[in-house]
Design a protein around this motif. Structure first.
Motif, mmCIF file in Angstrom:
data_model
loop_
_atom_site.group_PDB
_atom_site.id
_atom_site.type_symbol
_atom_site.label_atom_id
_atom_site.label_comp_id
_atom_site.label_asym_id
_atom_site.label_seq_id
_atom_site.Cartn_x
_atom_site.Cartn_y
_atom_site.Cartn_z
ATOM 1 N N ILE A 140 3.263 -5.014 -1.256
ATOM 2 C CA ILE A 140 2.770 -6.205 -1.959
ATOM 3 C C ILE A 140 3.925 -6.954 -2.616
ATOM 4 O O ILE A 140 4.006 -8.183 -2.537
ATOM 5 N N ASN A 141 4.846 -6.227 -3.234
ATOM 6 C CA ASN A 141 5.981 -6.876 -3.885
ATOM 7 C C ASN A 141 6.893 -7.574 -2.881
ATOM 8 O O ASN A 141 7.497 -8.593 -3.202
ATOM 9 N N ARG A 142 6.983 -7.042 -1.656
ATOM 10 C CA ARG A 142 7.752 -7.743 -0.610
ATOM 11 C C ARG A 142 7.077 -9.062 -0.253
ATOM 12 O O ARG A 142 7.733 -10.075 -0.066
ATOM 13 N N VAL A 143 5.757 -9.056 -0.147
ATOM 14 C CA VAL A 143 5.016 -10.284 0.151
ATOM 15 C C VAL A 143 5.245 -11.315 -0.954
ATOM 16 O O VAL A 143 5.452 -12.499 -0.687
ATOM 17 N N LEU A 144 5.230 -10.857 -2.192
ATOM 18 C CA LEU A 144 5.390 -11.761 -3.333
ATOM 19 C C LEU A 144 6.841 -12.170 -3.564
ATOM 20 O O LEU A 144 7.098 -13.100 -4.317
ATOM 21 N N GLY A 145 7.781 -11.467 -2.946
ATOM 22 C CA GLY A 145 9.196 -11.740 -3.187
ATOM 23 C C GLY A 145 9.619 -11.320 -4.587
ATOM 24 O O GLY A 145 10.501 -11.937 -5.182
ATOM 25 N N ALA A 146 9.002 -10.288 -5.113
ATOM 26 C CA ALA A 146 9.275 -9.832 -6.477
ATOM 27 C C ALA A 146 10.619 -9.123 -6.547
ATOM 28 O O ALA A 146 10.954 -8.327 -5.670
ATOM 29 N N ARG A 147 11.384 -9.444 -7.599
ATOM 30 C CA ARG A 147 12.684 -8.809 -7.801
ATOM 31 C C ARG A 147 12.593 -7.580 -8.678
ATOM 32 O O ARG A 147 13.377 -6.675 -8.563
ATOM 33 N N ASP A 148 11.651 -7.580 -9.588
ATOM 34 C CA ASP A 148 11.470 -6.419 -10.462
ATOM 35 C C ASP A 148 9.988 -6.221 -10.745
ATOM 36 O O ASP A 148 9.153 -6.977 -10.274
ATOM 37 N N GLU A 149 9.690 -5.189 -11.489
ATOM 38 C CA GLU A 149 8.293 -4.803 -11.719
ATOM 39 C C GLU A 149 7.489 -5.897 -12.416
ATOM 40 O O GLU A 149 6.308 -6.070 -12.158
ATOM 41 N N GLU A 150 8.130 -6.663 -13.308
ATOM 42 C CA GLU A 150 7.410 -7.689 -14.043
ATOM 43 C C GLU A 150 7.135 -8.923 -13.184
ATOM 44 O O GLU A 150 6.335 -9.764 -13.555
ATOM 45 N N ASP A 151 7.835 -9.065 -12.060
ATOM 46 C CA ASP A 151 7.600 -10.206 -11.176
ATOM 47 C C ASP A 151 6.424 -9.963 -10.245
ATOM 48 O O ASP A 151 5.849 -10.887 -9.718
ATOM 49 N N GLY A 152 6.087 -8.745 -9.990
ATOM 50 C CA GLY A 152 5.030 -8.458 -9.029
ATOM 51 C C GLY A 152 4.053 -7.440 -9.568
ATOM 52 O O GLY A 152 3.615 -7.500 -10.706
ATOM 53 N N VAL A 153 3.734 -6.487 -8.712
ATOM 54 C CA VAL A 153 2.756 -5.455 -9.036
ATOM 55 C C VAL A 153 3.434 -4.340 -9.819
ATOM 56 O O VAL A 153 4.485 -3.851 -9.429
ATOM 57 N N MET A 154 2.810 -3.950 -10.925
ATOM 58 C CA MET A 154 3.343 -2.857 -11.740
ATOM 59 C C MET A 154 2.842 -1.503 -11.248
ATOM 60 O O MET A 154 3.577 -0.529 -11.256
ATOM 61 N N SER A 155 1.565 -1.456 -10.845
ATOM 62 C CA SER A 155 1.006 -0.200 -10.343
ATOM 63 C C SER A 155 -0.161 -0.495 -9.407
ATOM 64 O O SER A 155 -0.727 -1.577 -9.434
ATOM 65 N N VAL A 156 -0.471 0.489 -8.591
ATOM 66 C CA VAL A 156 -1.597 0.410 -7.649
ATOM 67 C C VAL A 156 -2.568 1.527 -8.021
ATOM 68 O O VAL A 156 -2.157 2.657 -8.266
ATOM 69 N N GLU A 157 -3.844 1.185 -8.075
ATOM 70 C CA GLU A 157 -4.880 2.164 -8.425
ATOM 71 C C GLU A 157 -5.946 2.180 -7.345
ATOM 72 O O GLU A 157 -6.376 1.135 -6.874
ATOM 73 N N PHE A 158 -6.366 3.386 -6.944
ATOM 74 C CA PHE A 158 -7.471 3.530 -6.007
ATOM 75 C C PHE A 158 -8.756 3.706 -6.811
ATOM 76 O O PHE A 158 -8.889 4.663 -7.572
ATOM 77 N N LYS A 159 -9.706 2.805 -6.640
ATOM 78 C CA LYS A 159 -11.003 2.981 -7.303
ATOM 79 C C LYS A 159 -11.830 3.970 -6.498
ATOM 80 O O LYS A 159 -12.490 4.848 -7.050
ATOM 81 N N THR A 160 -11.818 3.802 -5.193
ATOM 82 C CA THR A 160 -12.459 4.772 -4.301
ATOM 83 C C THR A 160 -11.457 5.135 -3.212
ATOM 84 O O THR A 160 -10.578 4.336 -2.874
ATOM 85 N N PHE A 161 -11.621 6.343 -2.664
ATOM 86 C CA PHE A 161 -10.721 6.796 -1.604
ATOM 87 C C PHE A 161 -11.484 7.833 -0.779
ATOM 88 O O PHE A 161 -11.619 8.985 -1.183
ATOM 89 N N ILE A 162 -12.040 7.384 0.345
ATOM 90 C CA ILE A 162 -12.883 8.253 1.166
ATOM 91 C C ILE A 162 -12.302 8.336 2.569
ATOM 92 O O ILE A 162 -12.049 7.323 3.210
ATOM 93 N N VAL A 163 -12.078 9.576 3.025
ATOM 94 C CA VAL A 163 -11.636 9.816 4.405
ATOM 95 C C VAL A 163 -12.751 10.583 5.085
ATOM 96 O O VAL A 163 -13.181 11.635 4.639
ATOM 97 N N GLN A 164 -13.262 10.006 6.220
ATOM 98 C CA GLN A 164 -14.319 10.684 6.989
ATOM 99 C C GLN A 164 -13.875 10.892 8.420
ATOM 100 O O GLN A 164 -13.216 10.085 8.995
#
Length: 193
Positions: free
Chosen positions: A169-193
């Motif tokens: 995601i940060n590559r898509v946004l062209g973010a140079r550091d954490e404050e320019d783009g995404v700080m963290s990613v969270e999974f609300k659900t995660f199901i493998v079937q």
């Protein structure tokens, strides 16, 4: 004649203490010079040390209307905002909900379904993420569909996947550091079937 020779001798002995007085005078003057030079050096160090910290905390105003001035203003505003956000830990975090992703995993037969939320620094970054959402979704879909069921089965693998999604995601946004783009990613659900 003997008296003539004795007369110059006392004159020489009277002149002998004079050079000692000159030596003491030179030593005192030398010490005063050293003290003045030392005080000047300390004052110069303090001046430059204080001006250096002032430069980093309060940017110097540049010419109005130049692009460099605007970039400097933006950078200083961003630094002030970072300090403000870090100084106020009670401020609620800002999250952006990405899509719910359902992808076929490599190796056949397994399907991964997950809902992803990302944390950003402020509402402005949230709007930026929303603007890039189609491209971000495409990159996340490609990344998720490149995994095998074994690649996402353990806790360590899921944490690694979160980091990979953040970097994509940060590559898509062209973010140079954490404050320019995404700080963290969270999974609300995660199901493998």
């Amino acid at each position: 004649m003997a008296e003539a020779k004795k007369a110059p001798a006392p004159a020489e002995s009277a002149e002998a203490p004079k050079p000692k007085r000159n030596i003491v005078l030179y030593v005192v003057i030398g010490l005063l010079v050293l003290i003045v030079v030392g005080m000047t050096a300390v004052a110069g160090y303090l001046f430059f040390a204080l001006s250096a910290t002032q430069t980093y905390s309060e940017p110097v105003a540049s010419e109005a209307g130049t692009e460099e001035g605007h970039e400097g203003d933006k950078a200083s505003e961003k630094k002030k905002k970072k300090k403000k956000d870090k100084a106020n830990p009670e401020a609620p975090p800002v999250f952006v909900k990405l899509d719910t992703y359902t992808v076929n995993l490599q190796g056949g037969g397994s399907v991964l379904q997950t809902e992803i939320h990302v944390q950003v620094i402020d509402e402005k970054q949230k709007e930026l993420i929303t603007g890039y959402l189609p491209r971000i979704s495409s990159q996340v879909n490609l990344l998720l569909s490149s995994k095998k069921a074994e690649d996402v089965a353990t806790l360590e693998a899921k944490v690694k996947l979160m980091d990979e999604i953040k970097n994509a995601i940060n590559r898509v946004l062209g973010a140079r550091d954490e404050e320019d783009g995404v700080m963290s990613v969270e999974f609300k659900t995660f199901i493998v079937q």
